[in-house]
Design a protein around this motif. Sequence first.
Motif, PDB file in Angstrom:
ATOM      1  N   ARG A   5     -29.053 -29.333  35.723  1.00 57.48           N
ATOM      2  CA  ARG A   5     -29.852 -29.235  36.940  1.00 57.48           C
ATOM      3  C   ARG A   5     -29.815 -27.804  37.476  1.00 57.48           C
ATOM      4  NH1 ARG A   5     -31.281 -34.243  38.837  1.00 57.48           N
ATOM      5  NH2 ARG A   5     -30.061 -35.970  38.049  1.00 57.48           N
ATOM      6  N   ILE A   6     -30.818 -27.488  38.256  1.00 56.33           N
ATOM      7  CA  ILE A   6     -30.882 -26.180  38.896  1.00 56.33           C
ATOM      8  C   ILE A   6     -29.722 -26.052  39.884  1.00 56.33           C
ATOM      9  CG2 ILE A   6     -32.225 -24.722  40.486  1.00 56.33           C
ATOM     10  CD1 ILE A   6     -33.422 -24.807  37.696  1.00 56.33           C
ATOM     11  N   ASP A   7     -29.022 -24.940  39.797  1.00 56.43           N
ATOM     12  CA  ASP A   7     -27.935 -24.615  40.719  1.00 56.43           C
ATOM     13  C   ASP A   7     -28.466 -23.546  41.670  1.00 56.43           C
ATOM     14  OD1 ASP A   7     -25.768 -23.450  42.024  1.00 56.43           O
ATOM     15  OD2 ASP A   7     -24.487 -23.449  40.254  1.00 56.43           O
ATOM     16  N   PRO A   8     -28.722 -23.902  42.944  1.00 55.86           N
ATOM     17  CA  PRO A   8     -29.307 -22.931  43.874  1.00 55.86           C
ATOM     18  C   PRO A   8     -28.492 -21.648  44.035  1.00 55.86           C
ATOM     19  CG  PRO A   8     -29.398 -25.125  44.807  1.00 55.86           C
ATOM     20  CD  PRO A   8     -28.566 -25.222  43.561  1.00 55.86           C
ATOM     21  N   GLU A   9     -27.162 -21.761  44.044  1.00 52.79           N
ATOM     22  CA  GLU A   9     -26.326 -20.562  44.183  1.00 52.79           C
ATOM     23  C   GLU A   9     -26.470 -19.649  42.972  1.00 52.79           C
ATOM     24  OE1 GLU A   9     -24.528 -18.988  46.450  1.00 52.79           O
ATOM     25  OE2 GLU A   9     -24.987 -20.503  47.948  1.00 52.79           O
ATOM     26  N   TYR A  10     -26.490 -20.247  41.778  1.00 55.21           N
ATOM     27  CA  TYR A  10     -26.662 -19.434  40.568  1.00 55.21           C
ATOM     28  C   TYR A  10     -28.055 -18.811  40.556  1.00 55.21           C
ATOM     29  CZ  TYR A  10     -26.637 -17.767  35.822  1.00 55.21           C
ATOM     30  OH  TYR A  10     -26.707 -16.946  34.728  1.00 55.21           O
ATOM     31  N   LEU A  11     -29.037 -19.589  40.950  1.00 54.28           N
ATOM     32  CA  LEU A  11     -30.413 -19.097  41.006  1.00 54.28           C
ATOM     33  C   LEU A  11     -30.508 -17.887  41.938  1.00 54.28           C
ATOM     34  CD1 LEU A  11     -33.248 -19.813  39.958  1.00 54.28           C
ATOM     35  CD2 LEU A  11     -33.521 -21.250  41.968  1.00 54.28           C
ATOM     36  N   LYS A  12     -29.882 -17.991  43.093  1.00 55.99           N
ATOM     37  CA  LYS A  12     -29.873 -16.873  44.041  1.00 55.99           C
ATOM     38  C   LYS A  12     -29.175 -15.660  43.428  1.00 55.99           C
ATOM     39  CE  LYS A  12     -28.321 -15.507  48.596  1.00 55.99           C
ATOM     40  NZ  LYS A  12     -27.592 -15.873  49.796  1.00 55.99           N
ATOM     41  N   GLN A  13     -28.039 -15.882  42.773  1.00 61.36           N
ATOM     42  CA  GLN A  13     -27.303 -14.789  42.132  1.00 61.36           C
ATOM     43  C   GLN A  13     -28.164 -14.109  41.067  1.00 61.36           C
ATOM     44  OE1 GLN A  13     -23.778 -16.130  40.077  1.00 61.36           O
ATOM     45  NE2 GLN A  13     -23.189 -14.084  39.458  1.00 61.36           N
ATOM     46  N   LEU A  14     -28.854 -14.892  40.265  1.00 63.49           N
ATOM     47  CA  LEU A  14     -29.692 -14.347  39.203  1.00 63.49           C
ATOM     48  C   LEU A  14     -30.871 -13.555  39.780  1.00 63.49           C
ATOM     49  CD1 LEU A  14     -30.316 -14.069  36.206  1.00 63.49           C
ATOM     50  CD2 LEU A  14     -31.372 -16.339  36.278  1.00 63.49           C
ATOM     51  N   LEU A  15     -31.542 -14.114  40.767  1.00 63.35           N
ATOM     52  CA  LEU A  15     -32.666 -13.412  41.380  1.00 63.35           C
ATOM     53  C   LEU A  15     -32.215 -12.125  42.071  1.00 63.35           C
ATOM     54  CD1 LEU A  15     -34.612 -16.477  42.777  1.00 63.35           C
ATOM     55  CD2 LEU A  15     -35.337 -14.975  40.910  1.00 63.35           C
ATOM     56  N   THR A  16     -31.047 -12.165  42.688  1.00 60.98           N
ATOM     57  CA  THR A  16     -30.496 -10.970  43.330  1.00 60.98           C
ATOM     58  C   THR A  16     -30.203  -9.896  42.286  1.00 60.98           C
ATOM     59  OG1 THR A  16     -29.605 -12.249  45.163  1.00 60.98           O
ATOM     60  CG2 THR A  16     -28.623 -10.082  44.765  1.00 60.98           C
ATOM     61  N   ALA A  17     -29.695 -10.297  41.137  1.00 60.30           N
ATOM     62  CA  ALA A  17     -29.433  -9.328  40.063  1.00 60.30           C
ATOM     63  C   ALA A  17     -30.735  -8.654  39.620  1.00 60.30           C
ATOM     64  CB  ALA A  17     -28.756 -10.017  38.877  1.00 60.30           C
ATOM     65  N   PHE A  18     -31.832  -9.408  39.547  1.00 61.45           N
ATOM     66  CA  PHE A  18     -33.128  -8.812  39.225  1.00 61.45           C
ATOM     67  C   PHE A  18     -33.532  -7.833  40.318  1.00 61.45           C
ATOM     68  CE2 PHE A  18     -33.762 -12.020  35.986  1.00 61.45           C
ATOM     69  CZ  PHE A  18     -34.678 -11.448  35.122  1.00 61.45           C
ATOM     70  N   GLN A  19     -33.392  -8.234  41.576  1.00 56.06           N
ATOM     71  CA  GLN A  19     -33.793  -7.372  42.684  1.00 56.06           C
ATOM     72  C   GLN A  19     -32.935  -6.122  42.783  1.00 56.06           C
ATOM     73  OE1 GLN A  19     -33.782 -10.225  46.001  1.00 56.06           O
ATOM     74  NE2 GLN A  19     -35.974  -9.791  46.199  1.00 56.06           N
TER      75      GLN A  19
END
Length: 135
Positions: A2-16
Motif C-alpha cells: 500500500r501507499i505509505d504517505p510518509e514515504y511518498l512525502k520523503q520521496l517527493l521532497t527528495a525530488f524537490q
Amino acid sequence: MRIDPEYLKQLLTAFQDSPNTFTDIRELEEGGIDYQATVFEFHLLALGDQGFIAGTSGRAELGMSYGAGGDLMWSVVPLRLTAQGQAFADAINHSEIMATIKEKFIGASISTIATAAFAMLKAETIAHLPKHLLP
C-alpha cells in the motif's frame, strides 16, 4: 503493498531538493532514498502511473527493467517531477494536509491521496482569498 504517505512525502521532497531540473537514482540515494528497496520501486511506479514524474521525453521512463528471472535492474536515467507532481508535492508538504491523509486515508491509492490533497489545498487557498476574489 500500500501507499505509505510518509514515504511518498520523503520521496517527493527528495525530488524537490534536487538542485537541477532532473535528478536520478544516484542523486536520490545520496539524499537518503534506497532505490533498490521494494518500497521505492512501488512508489516510483505509482508516481509514474499518475504522471507525477517523467523522464526527458515527457513520459515516465523510470529506468527500470526486469530480467528473465524477474530481477529488477536499474539504469540511471534523468527523472523530474512534472508540474502536476510539483503541485502534489506542495500539497502533501502542508502539515495539516499530511496529518489528515495519515489519519483518514490509511491504505488509500495514490490517486485518492492526490485528489484529497488537492481538494484540501484548494479549500485552504479559498479560505485565504479576499472576499472580492471569491466566485
